[in-house]
Design an enzyme around this catalytic site. Structure first.
Site, PDB file in Angstrom:
ATOM      1  CE1 TYR A   1       6.677  -3.921   7.433  1.00  0.00           C
ATOM      2  CE2 TYR A   1       6.023  -1.845   6.869  1.00  0.00           C
ATOM      3  CZ  TYR A   1       5.858  -3.014   6.677  1.00  0.00           C
ATOM      4  OH  TYR A   1       5.373  -3.562   5.578  1.00  0.00           O
TER       5      TYR A   1
ATOM      6  N   GLY B   1       0.923  -1.274  -0.347  1.00  0.00           N
ATOM      7  CA  GLY B   1      -0.102   0.056  -0.096  1.00  0.00           C
ATOM      8  C   GLY B   1       0.897   1.045  -0.044  1.00  0.00           C
TER       9      GLY B   1
ATOM     10  CE1 TYR C   1      14.653  -0.474   6.634  1.00  0.00           C
ATOM     11  CE2 TYR C   1      13.158   0.036   8.348  1.00  0.00           C
ATOM     12  CZ  TYR C   1      13.472  -1.226   7.443  1.00  0.00           C
ATOM     13  OH  TYR C   1      13.061  -2.337   7.681  1.00  0.00           O
TER      14      TYR C   1
ATOM     15  NE  ARG D   1       9.767   2.217   9.602  1.00  0.00           N
ATOM     16  CZ  ARG D   1       9.856   3.425   9.407  1.00  0.00           C
ATOM     17  NH1 ARG D   1       9.697   4.328  10.085  1.00  0.00           N
ATOM     18  NH2 ARG D   1      10.073   3.463   8.015  1.00  0.00           N
TER      19      ARG D   1
ATOM     20  CB  CYS E   1      25.678  -1.218  25.007  1.00  0.00           C
ATOM     21  SG  CYS E   1      24.948  -1.127  26.842  1.00  0.00           S
ATOM     22  CD  GLU E   2      24.732  -1.669  18.444  1.00  0.00           C
ATOM     23  OE1 GLU E   2      24.851  -1.054  17.507  1.00  0.00           O
ATOM     24  OE2 GLU E   2      24.085  -2.999  18.575  1.00  0.00           O
TER      25      GLU E   2
ATOM     26  N   PRO F   1      -1.830  -3.844   1.306  1.00  0.00           N
ATOM     27  CG  PRO F   1      -3.732  -2.414   1.924  1.00  0.00           C
ATOM     28  CD  PRO F   1      -3.388  -4.021   1.331  1.00  0.00           C
TER      29      PRO F   1
HETATM   30  N1  LLP Z   1       3.589  -6.930  -0.087  1.00  0.00           N
HETATM   31  C1  LLP Z   1       4.669  -7.412   0.053  1.00  0.00           C
HETATM   32  C2  LLP Z   1       5.153  -8.559  -0.910  1.00  0.00           C
HETATM   33  C3  LLP Z   1       5.809  -6.867   0.773  1.00  0.00           C
HETATM   34  O1  LLP Z   1       7.042  -7.184   0.575  1.00  0.00           O
HETATM   35  C4  LLP Z   1       5.402  -5.760   1.439  1.00  0.00           C
HETATM   36  C5  LLP Z   1       6.385  -4.976   2.355  1.00  0.00           C
HETATM   37  C6  LLP Z   1       4.006  -5.380   1.538  1.00  0.00           C
HETATM   38  C7  LLP Z   1       3.191  -6.110   0.894  1.00  0.00           C
HETATM   39  C8  LLP Z   1       3.659  -4.166   2.564  1.00  0.00           C
HETATM   40  O2  LLP Z   1       4.061  -3.017   2.044  1.00  0.00           O
HETATM   41  P1  LLP Z   1       3.428  -1.775   2.604  1.00  0.00           P
HETATM   42  O3  LLP Z   1       1.942  -1.577   2.644  1.00  0.00           O
HETATM   43  O4  LLP Z   1       3.579  -1.847   4.328  1.00  0.00           O
HETATM   44  O5  LLP Z   1       4.253  -0.658   1.971  1.00  0.00           O
HETATM   45  N2  LLP Z   1      10.669  -2.494   7.715  1.00  0.00           N
HETATM   46  C9  LLP Z   1      10.511  -1.461   6.511  1.00  0.00           C
HETATM   47  C10 LLP Z   1       9.324  -1.996   5.508  1.00  0.00           C
HETATM   48  C11 LLP Z   1       9.665  -3.196   4.898  1.00  0.00           C
HETATM   49  C12 LLP Z   1       8.541  -3.409   3.793  1.00  0.00           C
HETATM   50  C13 LLP Z   1       8.575  -4.893   3.329  1.00  0.00           C
HETATM   51  N3  LLP Z   1       7.632  -5.136   2.228  1.00  0.00           N
HETATM   52  C14 LLP Z   1      10.047  -0.107   7.326  1.00  0.00           C
HETATM   53  O6  LLP Z   1       9.943  -0.329   8.495  1.00  0.00           O
HETATM   54  O7  LLP Z   1      10.101   0.963   6.611  1.00  0.00           O
END
Ligand code: LLP
Length: 427
Positions: free
Chosen positions: A381, A247, A327, A323, A353-354, A285
Site C-alpha cells: 500500500y 490476510g 491513516y 499511509r 506543499c501540505e 492476503p
Molecule cells: N480482499 C479484499 C476484498 C480487500 O478489500 C482487501 C483489502 C484484501 C483482500 C487484502 O487485505 P490485507 O491482506 O492486505 O489486509 N490502504 C490500506 C489498506 C486497505 C485494505 C483494503 N482491502 C492501508 O494502507 O493500510
C-alpha cells in the site's frame, strides 16, 4: 563482521554498519538508481507466503494474493510463479495479472462497483470467480453472462458484522460499511442467485478489515460464516468454497500479529470441529505477503532545527508514502549507515506543499543532508497508492534476490507524466 537484524525485518540487516537487504547493500542501490527508490526482497515475500502454505498443508486451499497491496508486474510474477492466484478489484488489476503470466482461472474479482465492461472482460478471460457484493450486481452479472452465452461463477460477499479492531478506514466487515450483503439477507440472496440462469453459485466470502493483529476477529468471522453456510445449504444451495478474505496485519512498530500458520491451525481446528474440514478454502492476503518485504529509500535534503520542532526534509513524500497522511500510520525510519546514537528528535517530512506531508513524527535520528534513510515496511500500500501530486515522478522499484538486484520499474519521467495531455488548440 558485525551483523544485526532489525525487529520484524528478517531480510534486512546491518552488516558492518551498512544496511543490506538480503546480500545487497542498499547504499549501492541508491548510488545506482537514485531516490526515492523502493526495494523489495523476494525471499521476504516467499517466506511470508510459506507461512500461509505451512498453515494449510494437506488441505484444499487457493491463496489469492490481494494485489492492491502491490501491483507491480515483477511482484505479481513472484507470486504467480509460486502458484498463487490473485484477488483483483478492477480490470486494470486483471490486465496486470495476465501480463505477468498469472492464470485466469485462479483470479477472483472483488469490489463493490464492477462495471459491465469489466464483467464482460473477466468472463471472456475465464476468471475463477466473481465475489459479488450486492443483489443489484447479481442481476447485472447474470444479464452480462447470458448475453455472452455463459454462466458466471459467483461467490457472495457477506458482511459478518465483526469488529476487526483496526483503523476505521480499513475496517470493512461492520454493519455500517459499504461492503457485502447484510447477514439477515444472505439466505434470500443465495436463493435468488441460484435461480438466475446466468450464474453458477460456487462459494461464500467475507472480508472484515485490514491490519488485524489478533486471531479473535478471524475466529468470530469464521464462526459466523459457518453458521451462514449451514443456513444456505439447508435452504438448498450448496457452497463449494469458503473464502475468509484478506490476510493478517504486520509488525510496523511492535505489533504482534499471530503467525499465519498459527492462526490457520486455530481456524482449521474450528472448521474440523464443525465438520467443514474438507471444504475448499480461499484467502486473499495482501499486506502480510509484501509489507515487510519492502523499504523506501530516501535522501535527506535539509535540516531545519526550530524552537518548537526540528524538521528533517527528505526527498520522499506523501505521494510516494501516503499511509502516514491517510491513516496516521507508523513506519520505522532507519539510516542506511549506522551512526553514533542520535541526540535529537526530528519531524521527518517530504517536500510537498501540505502540512499533512509527513513520514514520521518525533524520530530520533542522526543524519546530515546527503545521508540516506530507509522507510521500513513499505512493500504494501505504498507504491500501489502513490500519485503524481505536485507533479512528482513516481519512484523506481528494484527486486532483490540474493546478490541480484533487478529494476522492475524505472523512475517515471516528466515526459511520461505529460504523455496523455494536450495543449489547447490555437484559436
Ligand atoms: N480482499 C479484499 C476484498 C480487500 O478489500 C482487501 C483489502 C484484501 C483482500 C487484502 O487485505 P490485507 O491482506 O492486505 O489486509 N490502504 C490500506 C489498506 C486497505 C485494505 C483494503 N482491502 C492501508 O494502507 O493500510
Amino acid at each position: 563482521m558485525s551483523h544485526s537484524t532489525l525487529p520484524g525485518q528478517p531480510f534486512i540487516a546491518y552488516q558492518n554498519a551498512e544496511l543490506c537487504m538480503e546480500d545487497v547493500p542498499l547504499a549501492d542501490l541508491v548510488q545506482q538508481h537514485g531516490t526515492p527508490l523502493f526495494a523489495y526482497s523476494k525471499a521476504g515475500m516467499l517466506s511470508a507466503l510459506a507461512a500461509y502454505q505451512r498453515g494449510f498443508a494437506g488441505r484444499q486451499v487457493q491463496i489469492c494474493y490481494a494485489m492492491k497491496a502491490n501491483s507491480s508486474l515483477g511482484v505479481i510474477q513472484v507470486f504467480a510463479q509460486a502458484g498463487c492466484g490473485f484477488d483483483v478489484v478492477s480490470l486494470g488489476e486483471m490486465t496486470r495479472v495476465l501480463a505477468a503470466g498469472g492464470q485466469p482461472e485462479r483470479i477472483i474479482f472483488s469490489g463493490v462497483g464492477k462495471t459491465r465492461a469489466e464483467m464482460r472482460a473477466a468472463l471472456q478471460a475465464g476468471i475463477g470467480c466473481f465475489n459479488v457484493e450486492s443483489e443489484a450486481e447479481l442481476d447485472v452479472l447474470n444479464q452480462v453472462a447470458l448475453d455472452m452465452g455463459l454462466r458466471a461463477p459467483v461467490s457472495i460477499r457477506v458482511n459478518p458484522n465483526v469488529d476487526p479492531q483496526t483503523h476505521p478506514y480499513i475496517s470493512t466487515g461492520l454493519k455500517g460499511n459499504k461492503f457485502g450483503i447484510a447477514h439477515e439477507r444472505v439466505v434470500h440472496t443465495y436463493q435468488r442467485a441460484a435461480a438466475l440462469p446466468g450464474l453458477q453459485v460456487l462459494g461464500i466470502d467475507c472480508h472484515i478489515g485490514s491490519q488485524i493483529t489478533q486471531a479473535s476477529p478471524y475466529l468470530d468471522a469464521m464462526d459466523r460464516m459457518l453458521d451462514l453456510v449451514q443456513a444456505i445449504e439447508a435452504a438448498g444451495v450448496p457452497i463449494a468454497h469458503i473464502d475468509l478474505g484478506g490476510g493478517l496485519g504486520i509488525d510496523y512498530h511492535g505489533e504482534t500479529p499471530p503467525a499465519a500458520d498459527q492462526l490457520w491451525a486455530q481456524l482449521l481446528a474450528k472448521l474440523d470441529a464443525r465438520g467443514f474440514g474438507q471444504r475448499h478454502l480461499m484467502i486473499e492476503p495482501g499486506r502480510s505477503l509484501v509489507g515487510n518485504a519492502g523499504v523506501c529509500l530516501t535522501e535527506v535534503l535539509y535540516l531545519k532545527p526550530g524552537e518548537q520542532k526540528n524538521f528533517m526534509v527528505v526527498d520522499a513524500a506523501m505521494n510516494d508514502l501516503p499511509r502516514p497522511a491517510m491513516y496516521q500510520a507508523y513506519h520505522q525510519i532507519v539510516p542506511l549507515r549506522q551512526r553514533p546514537e542520535p541526540t535529537q528528535s526530528w519531524e521527518v517530512v517530504g517536500p510537498i506543499c501540505e502540512s499533512g506531508d509527513w513520514i514520521g513524527h518525533d524520530r530520533a535520528l542522526n543524519a546530515q543532508p546527503g545521508d540516506h534513510l530507509a522507510v521500513l515496511s513499505a512493500g504494501a500500500y505504498c507504491m500501489s497508492m502513490s500519485s503524481n501530486y505536485n507533479t512528482r515522478n513516481r519512484a523506481a522499484e528494484v527486486l532483490i534476490d540474493g546478490k541480484r538486484a533487478q529494476v522492475i520499474r524505472e523512475r517515471e519521467s516528466y515526459t511520461d507524466q505529460m504523455r496523455l495531455e494536450h495543449l489547447l488548440d490555437a484559436s
